[in-house]
Design an enzyme around this catalytic site. Sequence first.
Site, PDB file in Angstrom:
ATOM      1  N   LYS A   1      -9.523  -4.538  11.127  1.00  0.00           N
ATOM      2  CA  LYS A   1     -10.613  -4.110  10.240  1.00  0.00           C
ATOM      3  C   LYS A   1     -11.988  -4.089  10.923  1.00  0.00           C
ATOM      4  CE  LYS A   1      -8.669  -5.328   5.728  1.00  0.00           C
ATOM      5  NZ  LYS A   1      -8.871  -6.027   4.467  1.00  0.00           N
TER       6      LYS A   1
ATOM      7  N   SER B   1       0.808  -1.233   0.000  1.00  0.00           N
ATOM      8  CA  SER B   1       0.000   0.000   0.000  1.00  0.00           C
ATOM      9  C   SER B   1       0.841   1.284   0.000  1.00  0.00           C
ATOM     10  CB  SER B   1      -0.975   0.005   1.183  1.00  0.00           C
ATOM     11  OG  SER B   1      -1.884  -1.049   1.033  1.00  0.00           O
TER      12      SER B   1
ATOM     13  N   TYR C   1      -1.980 -12.891  -3.782  1.00  0.00           N
ATOM     14  CA  TYR C   1      -1.219 -12.202  -4.843  1.00  0.00           C
ATOM     15  C   TYR C   1       0.297 -12.413  -4.719  1.00  0.00           C
ATOM     16  CZ  TYR C   1      -0.768  -8.608  -1.281  1.00  0.00           C
ATOM     17  OH  TYR C   1      -0.510  -7.947  -0.108  1.00  0.00           O
TER      18      TYR C   1
ATOM     19  N   GLY D   1      -4.749 -11.951  -7.777  1.00  0.00           N
ATOM     20  CA  GLY D   1      -5.035 -11.155  -6.587  1.00  0.00           C
ATOM     21  C   GLY D   1      -4.520  -9.722  -6.667  1.00  0.00           C
TER      22      GLY D   1
ATOM     23  N   GLY E   1     -12.766 -12.334   6.235  1.00  0.00           N
ATOM     24  CA  GLY E   1     -13.031 -10.979   5.757  1.00  0.00           C
ATOM     25  C   GLY E   1     -13.077 -10.886   4.232  1.00  0.00           C
TER      26      GLY E   1
ATOM     27  N   ASP F   1     -12.818  -3.101  -0.125  1.00  0.00           N
ATOM     28  CA  ASP F   1     -12.434  -4.462  -0.553  1.00  0.00           C
ATOM     29  C   ASP F   1     -13.496  -5.040  -1.495  1.00  0.00           C
ATOM     30  OD1 ASP F   1     -10.001  -4.674   0.730  1.00  0.00           O
ATOM     31  OD2 ASP F   1     -10.853  -5.485   2.573  1.00  0.00           O
TER      32      ASP F   1
HETATM   33  P1  NAP Z   1      -9.248 -14.547   7.351  1.00  0.00           P
HETATM   34  O1  NAP Z   1     -10.336 -13.624   7.785  1.00  0.00           O
HETATM   35  O2  NAP Z   1      -8.235 -14.995   8.345  1.00  0.00           O
HETATM   36  O3  NAP Z   1      -9.964 -15.871   6.716  1.00  0.00           O
HETATM   37  C1  NAP Z   1      -9.212 -16.929   6.210  1.00  0.00           C
HETATM   38  C2  NAP Z   1     -10.162 -18.009   5.677  1.00  0.00           C
HETATM   39  O4  NAP Z   1      -9.373 -19.012   5.035  1.00  0.00           O
HETATM   40  C3  NAP Z   1     -10.976 -18.687   6.761  1.00  0.00           C
HETATM   41  O5  NAP Z   1     -12.258 -18.941   6.259  1.00  0.00           O
HETATM   42  C4  NAP Z   1     -10.201 -19.996   6.996  1.00  0.00           C
HETATM   43  O6  NAP Z   1     -11.015 -21.082   7.398  1.00  0.00           O
HETATM   44  C5  NAP Z   1      -9.663 -20.284   5.608  1.00  0.00           C
HETATM   45  N1  NAP Z   1      -8.425 -21.062   5.667  1.00  0.00           N
HETATM   46  C6  NAP Z   1      -7.216 -20.658   6.148  1.00  0.00           C
HETATM   47  N2  NAP Z   1      -6.300 -21.631   6.017  1.00  0.00           N
HETATM   48  C7  NAP Z   1      -6.949 -22.690   5.463  1.00  0.00           C
HETATM   49  C8  NAP Z   1      -6.543 -23.986   5.099  1.00  0.00           C
HETATM   50  N3  NAP Z   1      -5.268 -24.415   5.260  1.00  0.00           N
HETATM   51  N4  NAP Z   1      -7.457 -24.829   4.559  1.00  0.00           N
HETATM   52  C9  NAP Z   1      -8.734 -24.412   4.376  1.00  0.00           C
HETATM   53  N5  NAP Z   1      -9.178 -23.195   4.709  1.00  0.00           N
HETATM   54  C10 NAP Z   1      -8.300 -22.330   5.250  1.00  0.00           C
HETATM   55  O7  NAP Z   1      -8.413 -13.938   6.157  1.00  0.00           O
HETATM   56  P2  NAP Z   1      -8.922 -12.917   5.022  1.00  0.00           P
HETATM   57  O8  NAP Z   1      -8.668 -11.527   5.448  1.00  0.00           O
HETATM   58  O9  NAP Z   1     -10.303 -13.301   4.629  1.00  0.00           O
HETATM   59  O10 NAP Z   1      -7.871 -13.219   3.836  1.00  0.00           O
HETATM   60  C11 NAP Z   1      -7.911 -14.431   3.096  1.00  0.00           C
HETATM   61  C12 NAP Z   1      -6.833 -14.385   2.004  1.00  0.00           C
HETATM   62  O11 NAP Z   1      -7.149 -13.357   1.068  1.00  0.00           O
HETATM   63  C13 NAP Z   1      -5.427 -14.037   2.538  1.00  0.00           C
HETATM   64  O12 NAP Z   1      -4.484 -14.794   1.828  1.00  0.00           O
HETATM   65  C14 NAP Z   1      -5.261 -12.571   2.197  1.00  0.00           C
HETATM   66  O13 NAP Z   1      -3.909 -12.206   2.002  1.00  0.00           O
HETATM   67  C15 NAP Z   1      -6.046 -12.479   0.901  1.00  0.00           C
HETATM   68  N6  NAP Z   1      -6.542 -11.124   0.638  1.00  0.00           N
HETATM   69  C16 NAP Z   1      -6.118 -10.528  -0.514  1.00  0.00           C
HETATM   70  C17 NAP Z   1      -6.594  -9.266  -0.824  1.00  0.00           C
HETATM   71  C18 NAP Z   1      -6.138  -8.624  -2.094  1.00  0.00           C
HETATM   72  O14 NAP Z   1      -6.210  -7.397  -2.185  1.00  0.00           O
HETATM   73  N7  NAP Z   1      -5.722  -9.380  -3.076  1.00  0.00           N
HETATM   74  C19 NAP Z   1      -7.468  -8.603   0.046  1.00  0.00           C
HETATM   75  C20 NAP Z   1      -7.884  -9.255   1.225  1.00  0.00           C
HETATM   76  C21 NAP Z   1      -7.402 -10.526   1.509  1.00  0.00           C
HETATM   77  P3  NAP Z   1     -11.440 -21.320   8.927  1.00  0.00           P
HETATM   78  O15 NAP Z   1     -12.658 -20.478   9.165  1.00  0.00           O
HETATM   79  O16 NAP Z   1     -11.727 -22.778   9.009  1.00  0.00           O
HETATM   80  O17 NAP Z   1     -10.263 -20.904   9.770  1.00  0.00           O
END
Ligand code: NAP
Length: 278
Positions: free
Chosen positions: A70, A21, A223, A244, A132, A106
């Site tokens: 957040k 960012s 990403y 991503g 999230g 987002d």
């Molecule tokens: P979060 O709130 O921590 O949620 C993670 C989710 O992934 C949960 O539902 C979790 O399941 C699941 N998960 C994690 N490890 C897993 C595994 N080994 N097997 C199966 N399910 C798994 O995280 P978030 O903020 O939503 O972010 C998720 C991903 O998106 C991250 O990699 C983040 O970097 C990416 N992201 C990218 C952008 C972008 O701009 N490109 C923006 C936001 C997020 P459980 O509920 O069972 O724990």
Amino acid sequence: MHNINLMRYFLIGDPVEHSLSPLIMNYLFRKYGINAIYHPARVIEDELMDILTSFREIGVRGFNVTMPLKTAILRFLDDLDDSAYTIKAVNTVKNIDEALVGYNTDWIGVLRSLETYRVGDIDTAAVLGAGGAAKASIYALSKISGKVYVLNRTYEKAIALKKKLRELDIEIVPLRYNINNLEMALNDAELVINATPIGMNKWESPIPSRLLREDLYVMDMVYRPLKTKLLNDALDAGARVIDGLWMLITQAAEAFKIWTGIYPDIYRLRRFVLGEIT
Ligand code: NAP
């Protein structure tokens, strides 16, 4: 000589050291001739109240919020836009006449990324994850899709998410993340979004390659790496893929617009970021 009109913007969260960012926002401020600077600041939840008091005192114009703040930030803000209120997460704050107003860009990032690939109205989508990023994806999908399967490792979280987002104009079908449910959901879906971190290491993919097909859009929120195993497998299957970085860039572009009124050229911004990270 001091630059007394310099406007200050921040990124708060923990960790923030590896965030792209600051690179993106400082590039945009420079490119559009805005006398502003954007700093990352490591902030934990216990420090939120104090940091917001200092931001108000020094007249910070706006800031981004990242993990794990957040949701925690909601109660410290003076106002929220509709999407931030529904998603219960804020990633962008603007100081409007000393009121701190929270936004969620987002979900707009997800929608803009899909628009970039001309994904218009669809019947059915699938989202992997219930955190999230999944919430933002479902909010975006409620604008273009009739139904979404939400597959999560912890099934109860997928059910809870359906309850939280019940006012959205989309049918949410929570499922446990396993191979049978994945196969069923993907057979029915035109688009799948990976909103889990699976794929951050190069060899893992959340979807077995045999379930990928030509007439599927595959979007990955991960990403780093830019071309995940999921996206490589999808390309091999002839599917259309959205990496991503599109979302990262478009959610930042929306935040920049909220602060400055300018929606930047996202193609130039992407070229710039790609040049810096590859
Ligand atoms: P979060 O709130 O921590 O949620 C993670 C989710 O992934 C949960 O539902 C979790 O399941 C699941 N998960 C994690 N490890 C897993 C595994 N080994 N097997 C199966 N399910 C798994 O995280 P978030 O903020 O939503 O972010 C998720 C991903 O998106 C991250 O990699 C983040 O970097 C990416 N992201 C990218 C952008 C972008 O701009 N490109 C923006 C936001 C997020 P459980 O509920 O069972 O724990």
